[in-house]
Scaffold this motif. Structure first.
Motif, PDB file in Angstrom:
ATOM      1  N   GLU A  60       0.710  -1.273   0.026  1.00  0.00           N
ATOM      2  CA  GLU A  60       0.002  -0.020  -0.042  1.00  0.00           C
ATOM      3  C   GLU A  60       1.000   1.289  -0.128  1.00  0.00           C
ATOM      4  O   GLU A  60       0.557   2.151  -0.447  1.00  0.00           O
ATOM      5  CB  GLU A  60      -0.929  -0.014   1.159  1.00  0.00           C
ATOM      6  CG  GLU A  60      -1.948  -1.007   1.052  1.00  0.00           C
ATOM      7  CD  GLU A  60      -3.092  -0.923   2.160  1.00  0.00           C
ATOM      8  OE1 GLU A  60      -3.151   0.387   2.545  1.00  0.00           O
ATOM      9  OE2 GLU A  60      -3.632  -1.991   2.577  1.00  0.00           O
ATOM     10  N   ALA A  61       1.933   1.255   0.822  1.00  0.00           N
ATOM     11  CA  ALA A  61       2.980   2.514   1.094  1.00  0.00           C
ATOM     12  C   ALA A  61       3.541   2.566  -0.519  1.00  0.00           C
ATOM     13  O   ALA A  61       3.475   3.764  -1.102  1.00  0.00           O
ATOM     14  CB  ALA A  61       3.930   2.156   1.804  1.00  0.00           C
ATOM     15  N   ASP A  99       1.139   4.151  -2.767  1.00  0.00           N
ATOM     16  CA  ASP A  99       0.978   5.868  -2.502  1.00  0.00           C
ATOM     17  C   ASP A  99       2.166   6.565  -2.997  1.00  0.00           C
ATOM     18  O   ASP A  99       1.922   7.595  -3.576  1.00  0.00           O
ATOM     19  CB  ASP A  99       0.877   5.974  -0.741  1.00  0.00           C
ATOM     20  CG  ASP A  99      -0.206   5.659  -0.239  1.00  0.00           C
ATOM     21  OD1 ASP A  99      -1.320   5.430  -0.903  1.00  0.00           O
ATOM     22  OD2 ASP A  99      -0.290   5.343   1.005  1.00  0.00           O
ATOM     23  N   LEU A 159       8.852   5.605   3.029  1.00  0.00           N
ATOM     24  CA  LEU A 159       8.387   4.420   2.814  1.00  0.00           C
ATOM     25  C   LEU A 159       8.001   3.699   4.168  1.00  0.00           C
ATOM     26  O   LEU A 159       6.997   3.153   4.457  1.00  0.00           O
ATOM     27  CB  LEU A 159       9.071   3.641   1.837  1.00  0.00           C
ATOM     28  CG  LEU A 159       8.849   4.091   0.277  1.00  0.00           C
ATOM     29  CD1 LEU A 159       9.769   3.037  -0.540  1.00  0.00           C
ATOM     30  CD2 LEU A 159       7.459   3.762  -0.151  1.00  0.00           C
ATOM     31  N   VAL A 218       5.142   5.640   6.094  1.00  0.00           N
ATOM     32  CA  VAL A 218       3.862   5.607   5.527  1.00  0.00           C
ATOM     33  C   VAL A 218       3.420   4.123   5.768  1.00  0.00           C
ATOM     34  O   VAL A 218       2.245   3.627   6.169  1.00  0.00           O
ATOM     35  CB  VAL A 218       3.915   5.637   4.103  1.00  0.00           C
ATOM     36  CG1 VAL A 218       2.585   5.382   3.397  1.00  0.00           C
ATOM     37  CG2 VAL A 218       4.008   7.205   3.811  1.00  0.00           C
ATOM     38  N   ALA A 219       4.419   2.995   5.520  1.00  0.00           N
ATOM     39  CA  ALA A 219       4.048   1.511   5.893  1.00  0.00           C
ATOM     40  C   ALA A 219       3.770   1.328   7.244  1.00  0.00           C
ATOM     41  O   ALA A 219       2.873   0.462   7.544  1.00  0.00           O
ATOM     42  CB  ALA A 219       5.241   0.735   5.110  1.00  0.00           C
ATOM     43  N   ARG A 260       0.255   2.534   7.890  1.00  0.00           N
ATOM     44  CA  ARG A 260      -0.551   1.284   7.394  1.00  0.00           C
ATOM     45  C   ARG A 260      -0.810  -0.018   8.082  1.00  0.00           C
ATOM     46  O   ARG A 260      -1.644  -0.557   8.421  1.00  0.00           O
ATOM     47  CB  ARG A 260      -0.272   0.822   5.852  1.00  0.00           C
ATOM     48  CG  ARG A 260      -0.338   2.132   4.951  1.00  0.00           C
ATOM     49  CD  ARG A 260      -1.793   2.281   4.260  1.00  0.00           C
ATOM     50  NE  ARG A 260      -1.749   3.379   3.204  1.00  0.00           N
ATOM     51  CZ  ARG A 260      -1.829   4.441   3.594  1.00  0.00           C
ATOM     52  NH1 ARG A 260      -2.120   5.140   4.794  1.00  0.00           N
ATOM     53  NH2 ARG A 260      -1.897   5.269   2.370  1.00  0.00           N
TER      54      ARG A 260
END
Length: 422
Positions: free
Chosen positions: A41-42, A45, A63, A66-67, A70
């Protein structure tokens, strides 16, 4: 990782970062399955945001952040759906892992690509599952890309990847390099999976395309990553050399309409001289270090082919000798079939046909289309046109590759025509 409209430069940046970030999150939270989903998902994005906003100063750190967010969302969602507070609690990172110093270390720190490769090639997984998981988790390919490469529905590939991750989880294997006593066997599995990925890219087993360039390129990239971690391993160097020496012929292997062009008829000026030079240097340096393994021997065979300026210059006696070594190091029916071709080129088609007959008499590769291809080629060399034509047609009926089927059918048709007189 890529999207249909991905910028190739961005793709090149994201692919090597994908396994590094999966490794960070798996170490930090202890759940490979959720870590892999969070990183996917990251990556999506990043592919959506970076072209508009610009690549961040620290792409790996971006990353990871963001990950990680998530990952927390996935944990909370799992908690809400299944009331698994104990699971969520187990995924909470320790104070040590969530300190700013730890974040900084992860953002610029160690590369877990090789560790992740070992995990994806866990011995509890089948080869197809290990290949799919490696391409997704280490290669950063989407499930849809992998499904298209192997000609299966995306849902089917998704289930295969999900089952593979669950099997790894059930095994209880910790995230880390295997123990010293298991490392050699596990490395052999990693190299074999990379070899299979390369072969599927270079000579696709089914469908309308002869090659899937993205798969062979990904196999080469990942093998380079392994070699960067294990620079003194001769078989790692041998595998990389084999891939480079084989892939160097790729541009000459297909004609203007995508038709197959066999090695003997290729325009060798189209071969990649740089890749050939690198491959030859790798295998030349690896062989004296020993022990000699199958990838080094196959690379040496590929080097002999690539060093010939014309097909007629090929040193077939040397190739025959190398296949004899390969049969000792890594015996298999496919190796024996290839040795039969080399024997025919040195001693004549009758010698090669005797070896092929011996293979089929033992029940080895009896119904495989490659046996019919080799037998057809040797019969054609011997001037037995009708028998060769029948074998080409049998081979065409058994291959799942449409370009190969087309090529073999054309060979049969040409042999069915009367030879030109005078």
């Amino acid at each position: 990782m890529s999207t249909p409209d991905a910028d190739p430069g961005l793709d090149d940046l994201l692919r090597p970062l994908a396994p590094q970030v999966v490794g960070v999150l798996t170490r930090r939270y202890g759940d490979f399955d959720m870590a892999e989903d969070a990183v996917q998902e990251a990556l999506l994005d990043a592919a959506a945001q970076w072209p508009a906003d610009g690549v961040p100063r620290n792409p790996r750190g971006w990353l990871i952040q963001v990950a990680s967010r998530r990952m927390v969302e996935l944990v909370r969602g799992e908690q809400a759906r299944r009331s698994r507070e104990d699971r969520a609690a187990g995924l909470e990172p320790t104070d040590r892992l969530t300190t700013p110093a730890a974040d900084e270390e992860d953002a610029a720190g160690r590369d877990d690509t090789l560790t992740l490769l070992f995990l994806c090639c866990h011995p509890s997984l089948s080869r197809p599952s290990a290949i799919a998981l490696t391409l997704r988790s280490v290669g950063g390919l989407t499930t849809g890309e992998i499904a298209r490469a192997f000609l299966v529905p995306e849902a089917t590939m998704g289930q295969r990847i999900s089952r593979a991750k669950q099997r790894i989880k059930a095994s209880g294997v910790p995230f880390g390099m295997p123990a010293e006593k298991d490392r050699e066997e596990r490395l052999a599995a990693v190299l074999h999976v990379l070899y299979l990925i390369f072969n599927e890219g270079y000579a696709t087993s089914g469908g309308p395309e002869l090659r899937r360039v993205e798969l062979s390129a990904e196999a080469i990239r990942l093998t380079r990553a392994v070699r960067a971690t294990l620079p003194d391993d001769s078989e790692v160097a041998g595998l990389l050399a084999l891939m480079l020496l084989t892939n160097a012929r790729g541009a000459a292997r297909t004609g203007p309409s995508g038709e197959l062009i066999p090695l003997a008829e290729q325009d060798r000026s189209l071969w990649d001289a740089g890749a050939i030079a690198e491959g030859i240097a790798l295998v030349t340096a690896a062989l004296p270090r020993g022990p000699v393994g199958p990838y080094q021997v196959q690379a040496a065979i590929a080097a002999v082919h690539d060093e010939a300026a014309m097909a007629g210059d090929t040193d077939w006696p040397q190739i025959l000798a190398l296949y004899g070594v390969l049969e000792q190091v890594s015996p298999s029916p496919v190796v024996s079939l290839n040795r039969a071709v080399a024997a025919a080129m040195v001693h004549g088609p009758a010698a090669g046909l005797r070896l092929v007959d011996g293979l089929t008499a033992r029940g080895e590769l009896k119904d495989h289309y490659r046996v019919h291809v080799v037998r057809a080629h040797l019969l054609e060399m011997a001037g037995e046109r009708e028998a060769a034509r029948e074998q080409y047609l049998l081979a065409a009926g058994r291959t799942a590759s449409l370009p190969e089927r087309h090529y073999l059918t054309l060979r049969a048709a040409r042999l069915g025509a009367k030879p030109a007189s005078g």
